[in-house]
Design an enzyme around this catalytic site. Sequence first.
Site, mmCIF file in Angstrom:
data_model
loop_
_atom_site.group_PDB
_atom_site.id
_atom_site.type_symbol
_atom_site.label_atom_id
_atom_site.label_comp_id
_atom_site.label_asym_id
_atom_site.label_seq_id
_atom_site.Cartn_x
_atom_site.Cartn_y
_atom_site.Cartn_z
ATOM 1 N N ASN A 208 0.844 -1.183 0.000
ATOM 2 C CA ASN A 208 0.000 0.000 0.000
ATOM 3 C C ASN A 208 0.885 1.240 0.000
ATOM 4 O OD1 ASN A 208 0.629 0.735 2.814
ATOM 5 N ND2 ASN A 208 -0.552 -1.100 3.315
ATOM 6 N N LYS A 286 9.483 -16.439 -10.875
ATOM 7 C CA LYS A 286 8.709 -15.360 -11.481
ATOM 8 C C LYS A 286 7.599 -15.918 -12.363
ATOM 9 C CE LYS A 286 9.070 -11.353 -14.517
ATOM 10 N NZ LYS A 286 9.938 -10.549 -15.390
ATOM 11 N N PRO A 303 -2.699 -12.267 9.722
ATOM 12 C CA PRO A 303 -3.054 -12.155 11.135
ATOM 13 C C PRO A 303 -3.464 -10.729 11.481
ATOM 14 C CG PRO A 303 -0.676 -12.337 10.856
ATOM 15 C CD PRO A 303 -1.289 -12.650 9.528
#
Length: 402
Positions: A208, A286, A303
């Site tokens: 992110n 890959k 988790p």
Amino acid sequence: MLTGKHVLLIIGGGIAAFKTLDLIRRLREQGAQVTPILTKAAEEFVTPLSVSALAGTKVYRDLFDLTDEAEMGHIQLSRVADIVVVAPATADLMAKMAQGLANDLASTLLLATDTPVLIAPAMNVRMWEHPATRRNAEQLRQDGVAFVGPNAGDMACGEFGPGRMSEPLEIVAAISQQFEKGPLSGRKILVTSGPTHEPIDPVRYIANRSSGAQGTAIAKALMAQGAEVVFITGPADVPPPPDAQVVRVETALEMQEAVRAALPVDAGVFAAAVADWRVASASDQKLKKSLDGLPVLSFAENPDLLREVSRMSEGRPPLVVGFAAETDDVVAHATAKRIRKGCDWIVANDVSPATGIMGGSENAVTVIDANGVDVWPRMSKDQVAQRLAARIADHFSQAGDH
């Protein structure tokens, strides 16, 4: 306040030397006496006259000034102060300190002093990240030298990254910290920060846009209050605070292991943007394009570190603070999250693209606890961190336990 404190200020030869003029003024406003030392290189950036005028005293420059030797001597000069501050601490000065060199007045004073030393590094980002500088910095920390900064930002050379000297008020706060035990002294606090990278294959991962800036700022603010900080960070853009106990991880599973190993602590601040999912079976090779179409990725849930720690039956930290990055209905979603996770506080913010908060330099947060909602105005991430650290210190002060 620094009333009655004597600061020996060594000014190194870097463009950041201009900030020391304001630093001297700020120190004197706090009641400190400042004795300035100028290196030869520093005189290329600030003049002895300007430094002397602001300090209200003589500037020392030459190791072999016999008049000064008769009046005070460089040994005595190094020991009459309550603290020695090096700002800016250039790569050259740090190298001299780490190797014990003494070929000018500044390096001789640093080798001869028996008082605490605080340095504010300032240099090009590549110089700061060079293995030689990193080795020197680690040696200085082992020698007991305290650090403030460097900060990340735009450089005079046009590059961006860690290497900017801390601002004068940050240095003043760090000096004050050397003389005072903060309200969180004796407290051990865990801070998680940055994103996690969840591998798809050896060259691709899920992540992110978290920069880690808020987590680093929180760790710095907690240490300024006297706390011992265990800083568990994913691969963030912003470097971790120099004086924290830093644990670097990549994935959510690695962060979970590091958090468990760090317990017990007095408080946990979970500022990391941990990925909710990971690829269930990451490829060890890959992934290639094929005529069979797009690869199918199966996901597994990561988790929930905040919930795991908040709901521990034994060893739960007395204070658990979570973060909620939301894009809509911020207060409602964050309130529900606090109850669902079981943490004491939730620090919620709106990270929708229009705010520019995710990865930016500012934040606008709402702190939610069992007593209600506290909306804070938009401010810098450093200011958010300082306010949160003060709130944590106040919490423990009211609790009255240790």
